[in-house]
Design a protein around this motif. Structure first.
Motif, PDB file in Angstrom:
ATOM      1  N   LEU A 151      91.617   3.953  72.800  1.00  0.00           N
ATOM      2  CA  LEU A 151      91.939   4.137  74.191  1.00  0.00           C
ATOM      3  C   LEU A 151      91.719   2.413  74.981  1.00  0.00           C
ATOM      4  O   LEU A 151      92.602   2.236  75.719  1.00  0.00           O
ATOM      5  CB  LEU A 151      90.585   4.793  74.697  1.00  0.00           C
ATOM      6  CG  LEU A 151      90.732   6.063  74.304  1.00  0.00           C
ATOM      7  CD1 LEU A 151      89.241   7.007  74.533  1.00  0.00           C
ATOM      8  CD2 LEU A 151      91.673   7.139  75.030  1.00  0.00           C
ATOM      9  N   LEU A 152      90.923   1.665  74.450  1.00  0.00           N
ATOM     10  CA  LEU A 152      90.744   0.333  74.879  1.00  0.00           C
ATOM     11  C   LEU A 152      92.184  -0.347  74.553  1.00  0.00           C
ATOM     12  O   LEU A 152      92.439  -1.155  75.367  1.00  0.00           O
ATOM     13  CB  LEU A 152      89.625  -0.301  74.107  1.00  0.00           C
ATOM     14  CG  LEU A 152      88.365   0.020  74.702  1.00  0.00           C
ATOM     15  CD1 LEU A 152      87.140  -0.366  73.847  1.00  0.00           C
ATOM     16  CD2 LEU A 152      87.954   0.152  76.154  1.00  0.00           C
ATOM     17  N   LEU A 153      92.823  -0.325  73.318  1.00  0.00           N
ATOM     18  CA  LEU A 153      94.066  -0.800  72.970  1.00  0.00           C
ATOM     19  C   LEU A 153      94.963  -0.578  74.019  1.00  0.00           C
ATOM     20  O   LEU A 153      95.945  -1.217  74.622  1.00  0.00           O
ATOM     21  CB  LEU A 153      94.334  -0.574  71.584  1.00  0.00           C
ATOM     22  CG  LEU A 153      95.808  -1.304  71.021  1.00  0.00           C
ATOM     23  CD1 LEU A 153      95.528  -2.614  71.185  1.00  0.00           C
ATOM     24  CD2 LEU A 153      95.966  -0.709  69.674  1.00  0.00           C
ATOM     25  N   LYS A 154      95.231   0.762  74.491  1.00  0.00           N
ATOM     26  CA  LYS A 154      96.177   1.445  75.165  1.00  0.00           C
ATOM     27  C   LYS A 154      95.806   0.597  76.715  1.00  0.00           C
ATOM     28  O   LYS A 154      96.603   0.180  77.496  1.00  0.00           O
ATOM     29  CB  LYS A 154      96.036   2.757  75.434  1.00  0.00           C
ATOM     30  CG  LYS A 154      97.147   3.343  76.326  1.00  0.00           C
ATOM     31  CD  LYS A 154      97.079   5.077  76.167  1.00  0.00           C
ATOM     32  CE  LYS A 154      98.119   5.536  77.151  1.00  0.00           C
ATOM     33  NZ  LYS A 154      99.540   5.349  76.590  1.00  0.00           N
ATOM     34  N   MET A 155      94.568   0.543  77.187  1.00  0.00           N
ATOM     35  CA  MET A 155      94.521  -0.132  78.249  1.00  0.00           C
ATOM     36  C   MET A 155      94.506  -1.635  78.490  1.00  0.00           C
ATOM     37  O   MET A 155      95.132  -2.149  79.274  1.00  0.00           O
ATOM     38  CB  MET A 155      92.796   0.300  78.799  1.00  0.00           C
ATOM     39  CG  MET A 155      92.982   1.597  79.192  1.00  0.00           C
ATOM     40  SD  MET A 155      91.130   1.857  80.185  1.00  0.00           S
ATOM     41  CE  MET A 155      89.962   1.748  78.710  1.00  0.00           C
ATOM     42  N   LYS A 156      94.484  -2.187  77.211  1.00  0.00           N
ATOM     43  CA  LYS A 156      94.757  -3.748  76.921  1.00  0.00           C
ATOM     44  C   LYS A 156      96.206  -3.832  77.197  1.00  0.00           C
ATOM     45  O   LYS A 156      96.895  -4.711  77.656  1.00  0.00           O
ATOM     46  CB  LYS A 156      94.383  -4.168  75.506  1.00  0.00           C
ATOM     47  CG  LYS A 156      94.759  -5.532  75.274  1.00  0.00           C
ATOM     48  CD  LYS A 156      94.090  -5.772  73.847  1.00  0.00           C
ATOM     49  CE  LYS A 156      94.420  -7.243  73.444  1.00  0.00           C
ATOM     50  NZ  LYS A 156      95.635  -7.664  72.902  1.00  0.00           N
TER      51      LYS A 156
END
Length: 430
Positions: A151-156
């Motif tokens: 999820l954090l990678l997608k937001m990054k």
């Protein structure tokens, strides 16, 4: 000596003039640090824009400011956010959500089994920790922090696409009740996504910053953080009380129990297939959201009920229809709503405050939109809560402000005084 002072003054004036001209005529620098709200149900990413002093909550390709905290595993890849949620009906066993409830937390076997019974996917016990069992081309286990990292990678990537520059540094929020282990595992999730976490900020503190209360002339601020996993009250970073077993999922669960019984009454059997339970849960979750704006909603849910024939189990396709009203929703959850006041009373006692001494009451989390909850809080304090900030985006807004501070944005048009992020005291109610 006078000449030297005059020269120094001229240099300072030149620097100020250069800074002013740069601000007026040069493009503002790109944000160096992003702010992340890794929520239980939804996630958001925001940045502080130097020059304008504005907070930008970054949307996805369709402009949606939040993405579901859902990750789905398929034979061909891993899908996160809205793409993962779209597979939840047809791939429920391999679509993971609510991972934040498990990240870094120590369980005993009995508690984990009870906690995981509500989910269509398999949660397994591994030496005190929770892991998720996934079966695609092969069967393997996934940790909660890995789910968080996707999820954090997608937001990054969303931030990098919007800003046009690589992003490597971030500030991230966590629930105030998270202990050191849970905070460290959240940082580990960010590291797996290629992010260096400069600061971890408590969600109530971030919310107070979003409302501008870190620089306003107020002394006693109470933040009611009613998210999907907990209720927290927070006054000027001092006392803290909460019920970490109460949240929006519990309100949905009451509706799910009611509709499950209505299916049994109409068709003779309750829904038992995991796919049916999942689609019914999604329908009542949507109904709960709509009931905050409308007095009633109508459910249309196709189900595949399992019935027993003469010699074999049969699958019957049915259409479950039901009218749900706000009045019914409030009746089903009234005892849960009343529990919201208990931690508020506790935090006032520990803060040695009368409720009349609270200058501002602010709301965080989507469930604070529920009219009955707002009514209870208004009645208790004798005044309306501050609703000037979108409760769904309050935390990410505050985290983005903190990211701007950590990134040294200039001119930073917010107070450059960091709110202390000390470990807060808490009281749990069962």
């Amino acid at each position: 000596m006078a000449g030297e002072m005059s020269m120094i003054g001229s240099v300072i004036l030149a620097l100020l003039l250069a800074g002013y001209l740069g601000q007026q005529y040069l493009p503002p620098p790109k944000p160096k640090v992003i702010g992340l709200d890794l929520g239980t149900t939804f996630c958001s990413v925001g940045v502080f824009q130097a020059g304008t002093g504005e907070i930008e909550v970054i949307g996805d390709d369709e402009g949606r400011k939040s993405i579901p905290s859902v990750v789905s595993f398929t034979p061909t890849g891993v899908l996160s956010g809205h793409e993962g949620q779209e597979l939840s009906d047809i791939n429920p066993q391999n679509t993971i959500y609510d991972a934040k409830r498990f990240i870094g937390k120590i369980f005993d076997l009995e508690t984990l089994e009870k906690e995981s019974a509500r989910y269509p996917f398999k949660v397994i016990y591994n030496n005190g920790s929770a892991e998720f069992l996934v079966s695609t081309n092969s069967t393997f286990t996934i940790t909660p922090e890995f789910i968080g990292s996707r999820l954090l990678l997608k937001m990054k990537k969303m931030a990098e696409k919007q800003l046009g520059v690589p992003v490597e540094k971030a500030v991230i929020s966590v629930p105030a009740e998270f202990d050191e282990r849970q905070r460290n595992y959240t940082i580990r999730a960010a590291n797996l996504a290629g992010l260096d976490i400069l600061r971890v900020i408590n969600e109530p503190t971030a919310a107070a910053m979003a409302y501008g209360l870190h620089k306003a002339e107020v002394f006693n601020v109470l933040v009611v953080d009613l998210g999907v996993s907990s209720v927290w009250s927070h006054i000027n970073d001092l006392p803290l009380a909460g019920n970490n077993k109460l949240g929006g999922q519990d309100f949905t669960q009451r509706l799910l129990q009611y509709t499950t019984e209505r299916v049994r009454q109409q068709f003779g059997v309750p829904p038992t297939l995991k796919a049916d339970i999942q689609i019914l849960r999604q329908a009542v979750e949507a109904a709960k959201l709509n009931l905050t704006q409308q007095p009633h909603v109508h459910l249309h849910v196709p189900l595949h009920l399992q019935t027993t024939g003469i010699n074999e189990d049969l699958e019957e396709k049915v259409l479950f229809e039901e009218e749900l009203t706000r009045e019914l929703f409030e009746k089903l959850n009234e005892d849960l709503f009343q529990k919201i006041l208990a931690p508020i009373e506790t935090v006032l006692i520990e803060g040695h405050l009368e409720k009349q001494e609270v200058d501002e009451v602010v709301l965080v989390g989507g469930s604070t939109r529920i009219p009955r909850i707002r009514q209870l809080i208004s009645q208790y304090f004798g005044k309306e809560p501050n609703t000037s900030v979108d409760p769904d985006l309050a935390v990410v807004t505050g985290v983005a402000i903190q990211a701007g501070i950590m990134g040294g944005s200039w001119p930073l048009q917010v107070s450059a005084i960091e709110i202390p992020n000390r470990q807060l005291r808490k009281t749990n109610f069962g």
